[in-house]
Write a protein that holds these residues in place. Structure first.
Motif, PDB file in Angstrom:
ATOM      1  N   ASP A 523       0.851  -1.210   0.003  1.00 26.37           N
ATOM      2  CA  ASP A 523      -0.185  -0.160   0.094  1.00 26.37           C
ATOM      3  C   ASP A 523       0.884   1.357   0.000  1.00 26.37           C
ATOM      4  O   ASP A 523       0.584   2.173  -0.808  1.00 26.37           O
ATOM      5  N   LEU A 524       2.051   1.254   0.618  1.00 24.70           N
ATOM      6  CA  LEU A 524       2.781   2.413   0.774  1.00 24.70           C
ATOM      7  C   LEU A 524       3.496   2.533  -0.501  1.00 24.70           C
ATOM      8  O   LEU A 524       3.475   3.939  -1.131  1.00 24.70           O
ATOM      9  N   MET A 525       3.797   1.575  -1.236  1.00 28.85           N
ATOM     10  CA  MET A 525       4.531   1.685  -2.498  1.00 28.85           C
ATOM     11  C   MET A 525       3.569   2.063  -3.477  1.00 28.85           C
ATOM     12  O   MET A 525       4.020   2.883  -4.535  1.00 28.85           O
ATOM     13  N   LEU A 526       2.392   1.842  -3.496  1.00 33.61           N
ATOM     14  CA  LEU A 526       1.247   2.267  -4.323  1.00 33.61           C
ATOM     15  C   LEU A 526       1.075   3.764  -4.098  1.00 33.61           C
ATOM     16  O   LEU A 526       0.866   4.369  -5.346  1.00 33.61           O
ATOM     17  N   ARG A 527       0.637   4.013  -3.018  1.00 32.06           N
ATOM     18  CA  ARG A 527       0.632   5.439  -2.764  1.00 32.06           C
ATOM     19  C   ARG A 527       1.833   6.472  -3.155  1.00 32.06           C
ATOM     20  O   ARG A 527       1.668   7.495  -3.499  1.00 32.06           O
ATOM     21  N   TYR A 528       2.754   5.908  -2.594  1.00 34.41           N
ATOM     22  CA  TYR A 528       4.160   7.147  -2.650  1.00 34.41           C
ATOM     23  C   TYR A 528       5.183   6.124  -3.329  1.00 34.41           C
ATOM     24  O   TYR A 528       5.939   5.307  -2.934  1.00 34.41           O
ATOM     25  N   THR A 529       5.202   6.504  -4.581  1.00 31.44           N
ATOM     26  CA  THR A 529       6.223   5.811  -5.663  1.00 31.44           C
ATOM     27  C   THR A 529       7.550   6.201  -5.265  1.00 31.44           C
ATOM     28  O   THR A 529       8.498   5.115  -5.714  1.00 31.44           O
ATOM     29  N   LEU A 531       8.932   5.322  -2.475  1.00 34.05           N
ATOM     30  CA  LEU A 531       9.206   4.227  -1.689  1.00 34.05           C
ATOM     31  C   LEU A 531       9.606   3.064  -2.378  1.00 34.05           C
ATOM     32  O   LEU A 531      10.069   2.143  -1.703  1.00 34.05           O
ATOM     33  N   ARG A 532       9.585   3.151  -3.759  1.00 35.69           N
ATOM     34  CA  ARG A 532       9.680   1.804  -4.669  1.00 35.69           C
ATOM     35  C   ARG A 532      11.417   1.899  -4.588  1.00 35.69           C
ATOM     36  O   ARG A 532      11.765   0.692  -5.156  1.00 35.69           O
ATOM     37  N   LEU A 536      15.038   1.705   1.634  1.00 34.91           N
ATOM     38  CA  LEU A 536      14.226   2.783   2.353  1.00 34.91           C
ATOM     39  C   LEU A 536      13.404   1.922   3.385  1.00 34.91           C
ATOM     40  O   LEU A 536      13.114   2.762   4.354  1.00 34.91           O
ATOM     41  N   ILE A 537      12.915   0.650   3.255  1.00 33.47           N
ATOM     42  CA  ILE A 537      12.089   0.032   4.106  1.00 33.47           C
ATOM     43  C   ILE A 537      12.873  -1.086   4.642  1.00 33.47           C
ATOM     44  O   ILE A 537      13.874  -1.810   3.913  1.00 33.47           O
ATOM     45  N   ALA A 538      12.752  -1.329   5.910  1.00 31.51           N
ATOM     46  CA  ALA A 538      13.226  -2.539   6.539  1.00 31.51           C
ATOM     47  C   ALA A 538      12.110  -3.421   7.323  1.00 31.51           C
ATOM     48  O   ALA A 538      11.296  -2.739   8.152  1.00 31.51           O
ATOM     49  N   VAL A 539      11.906  -4.697   7.223  1.00 29.11           N
ATOM     50  CA  VAL A 539      11.421  -5.620   8.380  1.00 29.11           C
ATOM     51  C   VAL A 539      12.215  -6.225   9.215  1.00 29.11           C
ATOM     52  O   VAL A 539      13.206  -7.079   8.905  1.00 29.11           O
ATOM     53  N   ILE A 540      12.183  -5.887  10.462  1.00 27.52           N
ATOM     54  CA  ILE A 540      12.995  -6.750  11.307  1.00 27.52           C
ATOM     55  C   ILE A 540      12.305  -7.428  12.433  1.00 27.52           C
ATOM     56  O   ILE A 540      11.080  -7.154  12.612  1.00 27.52           O
ATOM     57  N   GLN A 564      14.357  -7.562  -3.037  1.00 29.05           N
ATOM     58  CA  GLN A 564      15.900  -7.325  -2.439  1.00 29.05           C
ATOM     59  C   GLN A 564      16.040  -6.068  -2.086  1.00 29.05           C
ATOM     60  O   GLN A 564      16.916  -5.913  -1.276  1.00 29.05           O
ATOM     61  N   GLY A 565      15.278  -5.198  -2.451  1.00 33.03           N
ATOM     62  CA  GLY A 565      15.342  -3.720  -2.104  1.00 33.03           C
ATOM     63  C   GLY A 565      14.749  -3.329  -0.807  1.00 33.03           C
ATOM     64  O   GLY A 565      14.930  -2.144  -0.235  1.00 33.03           O
TER      65      GLY A 565
END
Length: 690
Positions: A523-529, A531-532, A536-540, A564-565
């Motif tokens: 959803d974030l990548m769809l709304r705010y390009t 962030l693609r 920029l994003i991490a899941v820990i 991979q990004g």
């Protein structure tokens, strides 16, 4: 204190015995599974490859020099014996392969004596911060400049000092280390190696600064004589141009090294260490990319060498093998045996000549260091709170008189798996022991990383409101998606999922939280390009199995390139790093069981401080609140209207939370009976915490 060190030696021997027994059993099981002929064939191939590697490069000589200890525990035990358990090391003469250790008295002082010993020094530094215009221009705050004052504070001739620097998340710890190294390399040791004491007369220093300028050709010739491996043109330590207009400045001029004139004042020899390769490479990378500050305020790259194995490819230009190969290009020795000997000599010469030597704690115990002709004046240890105390002692065996321990005991501790070793206190760091003994700690208290709403709870819970926000932090971390409260700056999405343990694994996973993280990122990548973009994003997550699950899910749903990004890692593997958006998966969701090591406040501290702009927690609130710190975070999230129910289907829940008509003030927080339900089992939780 001596008893504690003796117990540490016993713990090391116990731990080594356990590892040896496990290795024997593992080797036996492997041998029984293989045919004798195949085993012999593989063994001969392996030995052939090893011999070929030694003959080709001699790299293994780093580990296989005569008398070298091959295991980390061997080197720790040797350091303990050198520093504490051998009385003859109290003399000022060399004993065996180690130098005298002025630090021994400091390390062994009884806590009350330690406090009295250091109180005067700490009080003298409390309000002393160098107001050099260059450091103020570069944005160093008062606490950071206070650390630099500690580097220039005089040390008694027969004494040594240890400076503790605590760097909470985002407070510019690495930046402070670089500034500290800049000051140290402009200082001079109290003695030269052969020419007697260095003059401290100010007039003499000014006269030295007013000497005639050295011609450019002569300067370059001297520089190439001092660094013959730099003939390729990569000037790692190009000397700055002298500025004779600043004869009265505090720091002496950085002059080009002249190898033929030993009467010149020598500079400090600094050893920089860290427990892990990744932490060490981070510092080395920053030094060779941003450089240090010279006496005139300019930027330069010092002569630096990264010693050890598994160096990151980005710093290969300053690795020991690279520099040794460059130096060997000028050697005329073509015979293999002589070539290996010459290369070992080149390595030792590089250690002696480099201003900064970087090594892991374990590798600093290799025999190559004990063969140096020049001892280290200062040792700087990063992530010192993550290292067991015997490991910290390994680089202190070379006669240093100043030690800087940099770390944060409220973040991840040293990893010790043996309960028997823990019973002997093997998991305690030197940083923590000194702090508990009342040793003064220089705390960096201005954070530049996180949005204030992310900083709010960790500062109150872990640092007693001791963290402040740096200038422009709000402006630097505000983002358009903050208009949706569920996307931060801080939010807790209450995912009522289920935890499970995969077959054959001791770790845990939670599919619901993995799919929730996927839905949020899509959803974030769809709304705010923007962030693609990768990185920029991490899941820990605290659990490796959850990390594997998330990676597999992301590759299947987003494609390999986009997956991979997104940085997916464990908390332990993510310390010291940050991302624009960080998503934390708590995993534990069984209301009838505990939450395991997720209750560890140090891991909790690291997990909640990785995001710069947004920190999103995915977790079963009713389960995680079984631990005191998590319970307080749940209540804090509710009070800030940052706790959101997040049921399936996740896309519909996201659509509701991000709708223009959504009002977080109308979210169901005070449903009848909800508060009572959350408070009912407080007593049981307190018993479990106990």
């Amino acid at each position: 204190a001596v008893k504690t060190f003796a117990l540490n030696v016993e713990a090391l021997k116990t731990f080594a015995k356990i590892k040896q027994d496990e290795a024997v059993k593992k080797d036996a099981s492997k041998a029984s599974a293989l045919k004798p002929e195949a085993s012999k064939t593989e063994q001969s191939k392996s030995e052939g490859k090893k011999a070929e590697a030694v003959s080709d490069s001699g790299a293994s000589c780093l580990w296989c020099m005569p008398g070298d200890s091959k295991t980390q525990t061997d080197r720790q035990e040797a350091a303990l014996e050198a520093l504490v358990l051998r009385k003859q090391f109290q003399s000022q003469e060399r004993c065996g392969q180690y130098r005298s250790v002025p630090l021994m008295r400091t390390l062994l002082l009884h806590p009350p004596l330690m406090r009295a010993h250091m109180e005067e020094r700490h009080l003298a530094l409390k309000h002393r911060a160098p107001r050099h215009a260059e450091w103020e221009r570069r944005g160093l705050n008062f606490k950071q400049r206070q650390v630099l004052a500690a580097a220039t504070f005089p040390v008694p001739e027969d004494d040594a000092c240890v400076t503790l620097i605590q760097g909470p998340p985002g407070t510019g710890k690495t930046r402070t280390i670089l500034a500290l190294l800049s000051v140290l390399l402009q200082s001079q040791p109290s003695k030269t190696n052969a020419s007697g004491p260095i003059s401290r007369d100010v007039t003499a220093q000014k006269n030295a600064l007013l000497r005639p300028a050295m011609p450019k050709d002569e300067k370059e010739r001297n520089w190439r004589m001092a660094s013959p491996w730099l003939v390729s043109g990569y000037a790692r330590n190009q000397p700055p141009e002298p500025d004779h207009k600043k004869a009265g400045k505090v720091w002496p001029e950085v002059a080009p090294p002249i190898v033929l004139d030993h009467s010149k004042d020598r500079k400090l020899h600094v050893l920089v260490c860290a427990p892990s390769n990744s932490a060490l490479d981070e510092i080395v990378g920053r030094i060779i990319t941003t450089g240090l500050v010279d006496a005139g305020g300019g930027t330069y790259i010092p002569s630096i060498v990264r010693v050890g194995v598994n160096a990151h490819h980005s710093i290969a230009s300053v690795s020991m093998d690279t520099l040794a190969d460059q130096r060997m290009q000028t050697s005329q020795q073509q015979q293999l045996g002589k070539r290996v000997v010459e290369k070992n000599r080149a390595r030792i010469n590089i250690l002696d000549e480099s201003a900064i030597v970087c090594s892991t704690l374990a590798f600093s115990g290799s025999s190559m260091f004990r063969m140096m002709a020049r001892s280290f004046d200062v040792v700087v240890i990063d992530e010192a709170a993550q290292a067991v105390e015997p490991s910290t002692m390994v680089p202190l065996c070379y006669g240093c008189k100043q030690v800087f321990l940099v770390g944060d005991p409220i973040q991840l501790p040293a990893t010790v798996l043996s309960d028997r070793a823990k019973d002997h206190g093997y998991d305690h760091s030197m940083f923590k022991r000194f702090q508990m003994a009342g040793y003064p700690v220089n705390i960096l208290n201005v954070q530049y990383r996180m949005h204030p709403e992310i900083r709010q709870f960790p500062a109150r819970e872990f640092y007693d409101e001791g963290l402040e926000d740096g200038p422009n932090v709000v402006q630097d971390t505000e983002r358009p998606w903050h208009t949706h409260p569920c996307y931060g700056p801080f939010s807790w999405l209450d995912v009522r999922g289920k935890e499970y343990t995969p077959e054959g694994s001791g770790s845990k996973a939670n599919l619901d939280e993995a799919e929730a993280a996927l839905a949020i990122i899509k959803d974030l990548m769809l709304r705010y390009t923007e962030l693609r973009q990768p990185g920029l994003i991490a899941v820990i997550s605290p659990y490796k199995e959850q990390v594997r699950l998330v990676k597999t899910l992301f590759v299947a749903q987003l494609g390999k390139d986009m997956a991979q990004g997104i940085d997916v890692n464990t908390i332990d593997g993510f310390q010291g790093r940050e991302k624009l958006i960080a998503i934390f998966s708590g995993v534990r969701a069984d209301d009838k069981r505990g939450i395991g090591f997720v209750r560890d406040v140090r891991r909790m501290n690291v997990g909640l401080t990785r995001g710069r702009s947004s920190m999103i927690v995915l977790g079963h609130a009713r389960v995680l609140r079984k631990a005191g710190a998590w319970r307080r975070l749940v209540r804090d999230s509710k009070s800030r209207r940052a706790l959101f129910p997040f049921p399936r289907p996740f896309d519909q829940t996201i659509a509701r939370l991000t709708a223009d008509a959504y009002n977080k003030e109308e979210e169901v927080y005070s449903e009848e009976g909800e508060d009572e339900e959350w408070e009912d089992d407080d007593e049981a939780e307190e018993e479990e915490d106990a």
